[in-house]
Design a protein around this motif. Sequence first.
Motif, PDB file in Angstrom:
ATOM      1  N   GLY A 125       0.807  -1.205   0.000  1.00  0.00           N
ATOM      2  CA  GLY A 125       0.000   0.000   0.000  1.00  0.00           C
ATOM      3  C   GLY A 125       0.841   1.256   0.000  1.00  0.00           C
ATOM      4  O   GLY A 125       2.070   1.228   0.125  1.00  0.00           O
ATOM      5  N   VAL A 126       0.166   2.390  -0.171  1.00  0.00           N
ATOM      6  CA  VAL A 126       0.814   3.699  -0.143  1.00  0.00           C
ATOM      7  C   VAL A 126       0.834   4.175   1.305  1.00  0.00           C
ATOM      8  O   VAL A 126      -0.210   4.212   1.960  1.00  0.00           O
ATOM      9  CB  VAL A 126       0.056   4.708  -1.025  1.00  0.00           C
ATOM     10  CG1 VAL A 126       0.689   6.094  -0.930  1.00  0.00           C
ATOM     11  CG2 VAL A 126       0.027   4.223  -2.476  1.00  0.00           C
ATOM     12  N   ALA A 127       2.004   4.532   1.817  1.00  0.00           N
ATOM     13  CA  ALA A 127       2.147   4.890   3.221  1.00  0.00           C
ATOM     14  C   ALA A 127       2.447   6.377   3.381  1.00  0.00           C
ATOM     15  O   ALA A 127       3.419   6.890   2.825  1.00  0.00           O
ATOM     16  CB  ALA A 127       3.249   4.069   3.874  1.00  0.00           C
ATOM     17  N   ILE A 128       1.583   7.046   4.142  1.00  0.00           N
ATOM     18  CA  ILE A 128       1.789   8.439   4.528  1.00  0.00           C
ATOM     19  C   ILE A 128       2.087   8.441   6.017  1.00  0.00           C
ATOM     20  O   ILE A 128       1.425   7.752   6.789  1.00  0.00           O
ATOM     21  CB  ILE A 128       0.528   9.286   4.277  1.00  0.00           C
ATOM     22  CG1 ILE A 128       0.016   9.112   2.852  1.00  0.00           C
ATOM     23  CG2 ILE A 128       0.779  10.751   4.595  1.00  0.00           C
ATOM     24  CD1 ILE A 128      -1.429   9.609   2.668  1.00  0.00           C
ATOM     25  N   ALA A 142       8.188   5.255   4.022  1.00  0.00           N
ATOM     26  CA  ALA A 142       7.159   6.248   3.679  1.00  0.00           C
ATOM     27  C   ALA A 142       7.200   6.640   2.208  1.00  0.00           C
ATOM     28  O   ALA A 142       8.263   6.904   1.645  1.00  0.00           O
ATOM     29  CB  ALA A 142       7.329   7.484   4.543  1.00  0.00           C
ATOM     30  N   ASP A 143       6.030   6.685   1.609  1.00  0.00           N
ATOM     31  CA  ASP A 143       5.902   7.269   0.277  1.00  0.00           C
ATOM     32  C   ASP A 143       5.739   8.781   0.374  1.00  0.00           C
ATOM     33  O   ASP A 143       6.159   9.513  -0.519  1.00  0.00           O
ATOM     34  CB  ASP A 143       4.685   6.663  -0.443  1.00  0.00           C
ATOM     35  CG  ASP A 143       4.859   5.175  -0.706  1.00  0.00           C
ATOM     36  OD1 ASP A 143       5.725   4.836  -1.532  1.00  0.00           O
ATOM     37  OD2 ASP A 143       4.164   4.371  -0.076  1.00  0.00           O
ATOM     38  N   GLU A 165      -3.609  15.657  -4.006  1.00  0.00           N
ATOM     39  CA  GLU A 165      -2.373  15.470  -4.781  1.00  0.00           C
ATOM     40  C   GLU A 165      -1.945  14.007  -4.780  1.00  0.00           C
ATOM     41  O   GLU A 165      -1.494  13.485  -5.809  1.00  0.00           O
ATOM     42  CB  GLU A 165      -1.262  16.352  -4.199  1.00  0.00           C
ATOM     43  CG  GLU A 165      -1.480  17.845  -4.448  1.00  0.00           C
ATOM     44  CD  GLU A 165      -0.519  18.705  -3.653  1.00  0.00           C
ATOM     45  OE1 GLU A 165       0.372  18.134  -2.978  1.00  0.00           O
ATOM     46  OE2 GLU A 165      -0.642  19.945  -3.716  1.00  0.00           O
ATOM     47  N   ILE A 166      -2.094  13.348  -3.647  1.00  0.00           N
ATOM     48  CA  ILE A 166      -1.741  11.921  -3.583  1.00  0.00           C
ATOM     49  C   ILE A 166      -2.689  11.106  -4.454  1.00  0.00           C
ATOM     50  O   ILE A 166      -2.257  10.209  -5.197  1.00  0.00           O
ATOM     51  CB  ILE A 166      -1.783  11.425  -2.123  1.00  0.00           C
ATOM     52  CG1 ILE A 166      -0.703  12.112  -1.306  1.00  0.00           C
ATOM     53  CG2 ILE A 166      -1.621   9.904  -2.060  1.00  0.00           C
ATOM     54  CD1 ILE A 166      -0.737  11.797   0.172  1.00  0.00           C
ATOM     55  N   VAL A 171       5.031   0.691  -6.915  1.00  0.00           N
ATOM     56  CA  VAL A 171       4.844  -0.356  -5.915  1.00  0.00           C
ATOM     57  C   VAL A 171       6.224  -0.845  -5.511  1.00  0.00           C
ATOM     58  O   VAL A 171       7.004  -1.295  -6.345  1.00  0.00           O
ATOM     59  CB  VAL A 171       4.010  -1.524  -6.481  1.00  0.00           C
ATOM     60  CG1 VAL A 171       3.925  -2.647  -5.458  1.00  0.00           C
ATOM     61  CG2 VAL A 171       2.625  -1.044  -6.881  1.00  0.00           C
ATOM     62  N   ARG A 172       6.535  -0.742  -4.219  1.00  0.00           N
ATOM     63  CA  ARG A 172       7.860  -1.116  -3.739  1.00  0.00           C
ATOM     64  C   ARG A 172       7.764  -2.384  -2.902  1.00  0.00           C
ATOM     65  O   ARG A 172       6.781  -2.609  -2.206  1.00  0.00           O
ATOM     66  CB  ARG A 172       8.467   0.019  -2.906  1.00  0.00           C
ATOM     67  CG  ARG A 172       8.653   1.302  -3.711  1.00  0.00           C
ATOM     68  CD  ARG A 172       9.388   2.342  -2.896  1.00  0.00           C
ATOM     69  NE  ARG A 172       8.579   2.857  -1.812  1.00  0.00           N
ATOM     70  CZ  ARG A 172       9.080   3.518  -0.767  1.00  0.00           C
ATOM     71  NH1 ARG A 172      10.384   3.678  -0.662  1.00  0.00           N
ATOM     72  NH2 ARG A 172       8.283   3.982   0.170  1.00  0.00           N
ATOM     73  N   ASP A 173       8.791  -3.205  -2.979  1.00  0.00           N
ATOM     74  CA  ASP A 173       8.788  -4.487  -2.281  1.00  0.00           C
ATOM     75  C   ASP A 173       9.555  -4.358  -0.964  1.00  0.00           C
ATOM     76  O   ASP A 173      10.767  -4.190  -0.958  1.00  0.00           O
ATOM     77  CB  ASP A 173       9.435  -5.558  -3.154  1.00  0.00           C
ATOM     78  CG  ASP A 173       9.423  -6.936  -2.482  1.00  0.00           C
ATOM     79  OD1 ASP A 173       8.705  -7.074  -1.473  1.00  0.00           O
ATOM     80  OD2 ASP A 173      10.125  -7.835  -2.960  1.00  0.00           O
TER      81      ASP A 173
END
Length: 502
Positions: free
Chosen positions: A79-82, A116-117, A345-346, A357-359
Amino acid sequence: MWYLESGLLGDSGFGRVQKEILKAAGIFDCYIGERTEITKYTSGPVIRRLCRFREYDNEGGRKVFHFPYNFIPEQCCAGVAIVTIHDIIPLRYRTYDNDSEYEEYKRNIIWTVRRADYILTVSEASKNDIQDYFGIEEKQITVIHDSINEYFHRLDEGRISTFKDSFTEISGKRIILTMANRYLYKNLHKTLEAFAMLWDRNVVLVVAGNLKERETHYLKKTKELGIEKSVIFIGNIPDEELRLWYNAADIFVFPSLMEGFGLPPVEAMACGTPVITSNVSSLPEVVGDAAILVNPNDEKEIAMAMRKLLEDGQTREKLIAAGYERVKLFSGKKYRERMRRFYAEIAEDIRNDGIPVRDFSGYTVKKDEKEKSIYKFSMLFDIAAYWLELKNKNISVSEYFLLRNYRKIAIYGMGKLSKLLAEELSGSGIEILYGIDCSIRGTVCGIEVYDSDEIGVLESPDVYVVTTPYIFDEIEAMLLEKSGQEKTAIIGIDEVVFDYSI
């Protein structure tokens, strides 16, 4: 699907800010850890299941998580992490009681920055601290200043007078208010030294905040300085009482050495109290020209500022007026507007596939030896890891267990998932030895449920299945300890396994 970790909605600075995020949202599908009227919710630790392996939700959209408390859980590999990192004060001033706690903080904050993204922080000063320490690019961090709770405002003079008259120690005296805690960066010792230099029998210093074990130290210091009869420690107080003290005070003094933002000076301004604060860290950025800035290490300068505000009515009125204007910059409305733009914006980045997508599945935060044996099970045997495998191969949960050679299982939990799992496994040849629950004895689908205290005397299964995610970590540790079998698998099953909407 958008998730907000919202389990600590108290009256601390963090809690106040998160309440504003909730109001700002309109975008979140699920609030983790807090039941709200806005939408559905789930318990806090469930997020460890939700964000561990599945990058996309059931509708094929990216999952987005906002963690507003400085850290991203180490299980958050999808997932996208904020994350909102309010400050990195523990890296500058040791605020932990022992080395192991400090090292744990350090490991977690390093993981958080790496994972964190998007990083939010609450001041340019905090942004610079994060950049300098971690060597990350400026564009990776967004600054959105904290907002003030509108609860803090000027009260009518009659109410303020009644409050002051209720305390014999302050009746008829000028009041200097300060806030501190047990940590040295709050600089209470300099405030006390400055007050001793100012000393006036018609002025009292009121110290708000939880000093814990250091209160004895500060009481001793007031005696050494000869000001013990003029200093009042009121401890940690609720907002209702804090607002009254802000209004009653003639001056608010806050010579902190480091802050992420620094809400107390803004709250004091909103209550019509002139402020003296530090010329370092985020505080000049926050107060602008609406306060007297001092060198926090110079008690003489702090004392001179105190005297000026007690004696110079024109300067007082000027700062009070400037404070009211300054507070408008940090209104809840402005904060919510900034947060909406940030989230928009996100969302646009996601629509444009601008977030790769990062592993992180192979990354682990180093644990001490005692924790390692527990941690490896939660990473290796969480059935959520195989969600895509199950879906792509079109196999059932029972087929999955048989493929893993799990012939005897023990179900932990008494909710609908336990029932569904038992039904799913019926007729598969898999033996369900027992179910367990922390406090309830009964049956699930005819399966006897034992109190967890009895687990040690029961036959060891091939695998324990935990269907109560919010206590997964606790039961995992207990099962490993009582079973004494390091090779026993522990599986945590999420509702997503059965394609339920959380």
